[in-house]
Scaffold this motif. Sequence first.
Motif, PDB file in Angstrom:
ATOM      1  N   UNK A 145      15.201 -48.404   6.219  1.00 20.65           N
ATOM      2  CA  UNK A 145      15.300 -47.593   7.631  1.00 20.65           C
ATOM      3  C   UNK A 145      13.316 -48.194   7.649  1.00 20.65           C
ATOM      4  N   UNK A 146      12.696 -46.929   7.197  1.00 20.13           N
ATOM      5  CA  UNK A 146      11.309 -47.325   7.280  1.00 20.13           C
ATOM      6  C   UNK A 146      10.753 -48.368   6.745  1.00 20.13           C
ATOM      7  N   UNK A 147      10.742 -48.977   6.314  1.00 18.46           N
ATOM      8  CA  UNK A 147       9.898 -50.704   6.134  1.00 18.46           C
ATOM      9  C   UNK A 147       9.773 -52.037   7.130  1.00 18.46           C
ATOM     10  N   UNK A 148      11.165 -51.798   8.224  1.00 20.92           N
ATOM     11  CA  UNK A 148      10.892 -52.380   9.635  1.00 20.92           C
ATOM     12  C   UNK A 148      11.081 -51.490  10.752  1.00 20.92           C
ATOM     13  N   UNK A 149      10.298 -50.330  10.734  1.00 19.74           N
ATOM     14  CA  UNK A 149      10.912 -48.614  11.195  1.00 19.74           C
ATOM     15  C   UNK A 149      10.787 -50.160  13.014  1.00 19.74           C
ATOM     16  N   UNK A 150      11.903 -49.598  13.683  1.00 19.93           N
ATOM     17  CA  UNK A 150      11.364 -50.560  15.126  1.00 19.93           C
ATOM     18  C   UNK A 150      11.629 -49.251  16.576  1.00 19.93           C
ATOM     19  N   UNK A 151      11.073 -49.497  17.666  1.00 19.17           N
ATOM     20  CA  UNK A 151      10.323 -48.109  18.129  1.00 19.17           C
ATOM     21  C   UNK A 151      12.548 -47.774  19.047  1.00 19.17           C
ATOM     22  N   UNK A 152      13.244 -48.278  18.768  1.00 21.34           N
ATOM     23  CA  UNK A 152      14.626 -47.551  18.306  1.00 21.34           C
ATOM     24  C   UNK A 152      15.016 -46.140  17.827  1.00 21.34           C
ATOM     25  N   UNK A 153      14.436 -46.938  16.981  1.00 20.57           N
ATOM     26  CA  UNK A 153      14.473 -45.803  15.358  1.00 20.57           C
ATOM     27  C   UNK A 153      12.739 -44.752  15.089  1.00 20.57           C
TER      28      UNK A 153
END
Length: 159
Positions: A145-153
């Motif tokens: 989840x963290x490696x390509x985290x986006x604003x939604x997360x």
Amino acid sequence: MDQIASFKINHLILEPGIYVSRKDKLGQEVITTFDLRMTAPNREPVMNTAELHTIEHLGATFLRNDPQWKDRIIYFGPMGCRTGCYLLVGGDYTSRDVVDLVIRMFVFIRDFEGEIPGAKAAECGNYLDQNPGMAKYLAKKYLKVLENIDDKHLNYQEA
């Protein structure tokens, strides 16, 4: 009685990520509380206490030894619902500000070998309740989840 901020978040749509749970003022200082949500509440199994306890020991050890952040770390520990952890940091921060720190912490947990820090009877009130293997598995899962985290997360979503 006022409802606390974390109970106002719609847990039916909440996904794993890093969220600013709240910001509090203590005198002139801001304390930022981060919601490190590791599982989807009410949709995925919660973490068992043993692996969450291991994550707490390893994460707190990492954070309190990080040269850049150690003097700003106030607390790191599990949520009562066992779907993630809270990280309290002295200062006014956004979720994006701590992504690198949280990634490095979970890489540390994923790759940790050896004796769990603080897991002796003289050091911990429940020292036998540890599960390093499952903690590593959960760290690896959260890192996806963290490696390509986006604003939604990184920001709580409205219902």
